[in-house]
Design an enzyme around this catalytic site. Structure first.
Site, short mmCIF file in Angstrom:
data_model
loop_
_atom_site.label_atom_id
_atom_site.label_comp_id
_atom_site.label_asym_id
_atom_site.label_seq_id
_atom_site.Cartn_x
_atom_site.Cartn_y
_atom_site.Cartn_z
N ASP A 310 -73.14 -22.79 -46.93
CA ASP A 310 -73.09 -21.42 -46.45
C ASP A 310 -72.61 -20.52 -47.59
O ASP A 310 -72.21 -20.99 -48.66
CB ASP A 310 -72.17 -21.31 -45.23
CG ASP A 310 -72.54 -20.16 -44.30
OD1 ASP A 310 -73.14 -19.19 -44.78
OD2 ASP A 310 -72.23 -20.25 -43.10
N GLU A 515 -69.80 -12.57 -37.07
CA GLU A 515 -68.87 -13.59 -37.57
C GLU A 515 -67.42 -13.27 -37.18
O GLU A 515 -67.14 -12.89 -36.05
CB GLU A 515 -69.08 -13.79 -39.07
CG GLU A 515 -70.51 -14.23 -39.38
CD GLU A 515 -70.69 -14.70 -40.81
OE1 GLU A 515 -69.87 -15.48 -41.31
OE2 GLU A 515 -71.69 -14.28 -41.43
#
Length: 668
Positions: A310, A515
């Site tokens: 990521d 997020e």
């Protein structure tokens, strides 16, 4: 064969030989598309230096990419981070031109290995102005319709290709077990079986592998398809208290039975890449988990594509991030990560990894495995034959066909949680009446309607950042021309009382987030949502449309609400909501997650011993469309042995009174 035909064939053969040769005229097997992919990988791999191999393992953000950097560092991949675009309101052609420039840098490197450009197209091509924005995954989970998500995958793929991009970091196949998690809307469901079904989106994005295709091997089926990425491996939806990037505490059985099954399905369907999660499993960072990446993903599940980190995921192995960076690089690569999303300070990564290999801290065999996997994906998707994009798909971006598909997805995703009572339902709403009120923070705000990961990483507020239809706009289009639509975001009691509204449509919910910014212990709606519900629903019959990425606190308000609809984050096509509100289509969606009474109950999923929800997982009232109701009534009358003329006339009059839109429907 004529002389001209001979000349043409000869020219084509010469061109083929030129393409398959290096600069010295030598035939090069890896450039020959007629050769087997495995042979091309082996041939190219055998020609590569350590520097070229490590370059292939690097993915940098477009903001630091240049033609010279692509050439000199043999960069394997470039990405657009959330909202990273060539310019504001960039066209498809602007995107193609920018990406081709980076690609030209890769192609003039010694071996001419094309780079692969990636982007987060997670609910349509969401970073791009004028693209079709589909409902976020939680809404699609409510549809329980794998074929629908497959079609959405195909539409998204061609819009991504329209901008010259061959790779998307989607789908997210997390299983959200706690709505406090800021990424819960990226999950299709709390039920892993629903998430497994929805991996059919991969077949839309990449194409469907032929029946004789070897499972576990990446598959991308044409220039209108893209490489997909299953994420975030593994357990990201199960962290304690739903804290993003945190620790998932469960035994191996819990991990494999809840969070892993969708990965097995994704790999079976030919997914090209897998992205590793920021989160930990029982205290061990996933980015450093050799057992689960190399052992289970590559070993047990036999995944043959490449594993990608990521964004700055390697940095976050240590706490604080980026401390002990060399050790983090060693841990991540040894664990089995093949491509690293750096994305900015790539020279540090390249230097550290090179040093680690040269001093034998990382065996060169680990580098070789990573590079072979990356090359396999690039060859499989035809990147060597078609490294440069063109404008051939430009008209597909935000096309009407895709917007119609998104509208279908919206109406199928709606979950009707309350509708008056059996003898007196509020929905469907009449189109023809004197005056109606549209109110609420989310009624005329396209950014709120789309949620996070739209144009920018955290989303936006207002109606100017992309093209679409808000709920207010949809209502105005849906009602009869004689019906007056009044919009007031936050109406007071006196205003409502003085206007004599027939009914009110109220849209409330959450502001956009992505997020960690979306992590919440309170899960309350955006103010003044509660006050709007209170002042409006006490004065006039109201339907409340909740626009949110997850269940939010609703129990205190349900009693005063006549009809309640969970619309999730529907995207740009607000007319999908009015399709159901006004009865063009019936409601069919089912809750993909449990709707709690209060946050003290969390975490709570279906089957838990303390399960006491406001609305249970799988809830959702079903209604018929106006047309279906009329057809059924007409059919019932026709089957009567001795119809009474008075009864027929009275029934028809009542239908016209209850459903004022009937005459328009019959004229269509």
């Amino acid at each position: 064969m004529s002389r001209d035909s001979v000349r043409i064939v000869g020219a084509l053969l010469w061109m083929c030989m030129w393409v398959c040769c290096n600069g010295d005229g030598e035939y090069v097997l890896y450039k020959d598309p007629k050769q087997a992919v495995s042979d091309r990988v082996a041939d190219l791999f055998g020609r590569m230096t350590l520097e070229e191999k490590i370059g292939q393992m690097v993915q940098i953000d477009r903001s630091v990419a240049t033609v010279n950097i692509m050439r000199d560092y043999f960069i394997g991949s470039v990405l657009s981070g959330g909202g990273s675009a060539p310019l504001p309101e960039a066209t498809a052609q602007n995107w193609v031109d920018m990406i081709n420039e980076y690609q030209k840098g890769a192609l003039v490197s010694r071996l001419g290995i094309p780079m692969i450009y990636g982007i987060d197209a997670v609910h349509g091509h969401n970073n791009v102005y004028n693209a079709t924005i589909f409902p976020h995954n939680v809404g699609l989970g409510a549809t329980r319709d794998p074929d629908l998500v497959k079609r959405i995958g195909a539409a998204t793929a061609v819009e991504v290709r329209a901008t010259g991009i061959p790779y998307t970091f989607a789908p997210c196949i997390a299983v959200c077990r706690d709505p406090r998690w800021g990424r819960c809307y990226e999950s299709y469901s709390e039920d892993h079986k629903v998430v497994e079904d929805m991996t059919d989106v991969i077949l839309g994005l990449q194409g469907e592998p032929p029946s004789n295709y070897k499972h576990g091997v990446p598959f991308v089926g044409g220039r209108d398809k893209v490489a997909a990425c299953a994420k975030h491996y593994v357990g990201d939806g199960g962290t304690t208290r739903g804290v993003n990037e945190n620790n998932t505490v469960t035994d191996l059985h819990g991990l494999l039975s809840v969070h892993m099954p969708a990965y097995a399905d994704a790999i079976y369907k030919g997914v090209s890449t897998v992205m590793v999660s920021y989160s930990s499993w029982n205290g061990e960072k996933m980015h450093a988990n050799t057992e689960l990446i190399t052992g289970y993903l590559k070993g047990t599940l036999k995944f043959k594509g490449f594993v990608i980190s990521d964004w700055q995921g390697v940095d976050k192995i240590s706490s604080p991030p980026h401390t002990h960076y060399t050790a983090s690089v060693r841990a991540a690569i040894q664990a089995g990560i093949d491509m690293v999303m750096v994305p900015f300070n790539f020279t540090e990564f390249v230097n550290d990894l090179t040093s680690l290999v040269k001093n034998n801290s990382i065996p060169v065999t680990r580098i070789d495995d990573a590079v072979r996997r990356i090359l396999l994906v690039k060859f499989t998707m035809g990147l060597f034959e078609n490294p440069l994009a063109d404008y051939s798909f430009s008209n597909e971006l935000g096309s009407q066909a895709h917007r119609d598909l998104a509208r279908e997805a919206v109406r199928k995703s709606l979950v009707l949680l309350k509708n008056g009572n059996k003898t007196n339902p509020m929905l469907p709403l009449p189109r023809k009446t004197s005056k109606i009120l549209v109110a609420g923070t989310h009624a005329d705000n396209l950014g709120y309607q789309c949620g996070g990961w739209t144009i920018t990483w955290q989303g936006f507020s207002g109606n100017k950042n992309t093209r679409g239809t808000t709920l207010l706009g949809a209502v105005k289009s849906a009602v009869d021309q004689s019906t007056e639509v009044v919009f007031r975001e936050n109406p007071d009691a006196e205003f409502i009382k003085s206007n004599n509204f027939a009914y009110a449509i109220i849209a409330v919910g959450e502001p956009p987030y992505a997020e960690t910014a979306g992590d919440s212990d309170k899960l309350t709606m955006l103010d003044p949502g509660p006050a709007i519900i209170s002042s409006t629903c006490q004065a006039v019959k109201c339907v409340v449309v909740v626009i949110s990425g997850r269940p939010i606190v609703m129990e205190p308000y349900v009693a005063s609400i006549e009809a309640l609809v969970a619309a999730w984050l529907p995207g740009t096509e607000g007319q999908g909501i009015t399709d159901a509100l006004f009865g063009d289509h019936g409601f069919s969606g089912k809750l993909p997650v449990t709707w709690f009474r209060n946050t003290e109950q969390l975490p709570m999923s279906y089957g838990d011993s303390h399960y006491d929800p406001l609305f249970a997982y799988g809830s959702g009232l079903e209604t018929e469309s106006v047309a279906s109701i009329v057809a059924r009534s007409t059919s019932a009358s026709a089957t009567s042995t001795k119809p009474c003329l008075i009864t027929v006339l009275v029934s028809a009059t009542l239908c016209l009174f209850i459903f004022p839109s009937l005459s328009r429907l019959l004229r269509r």
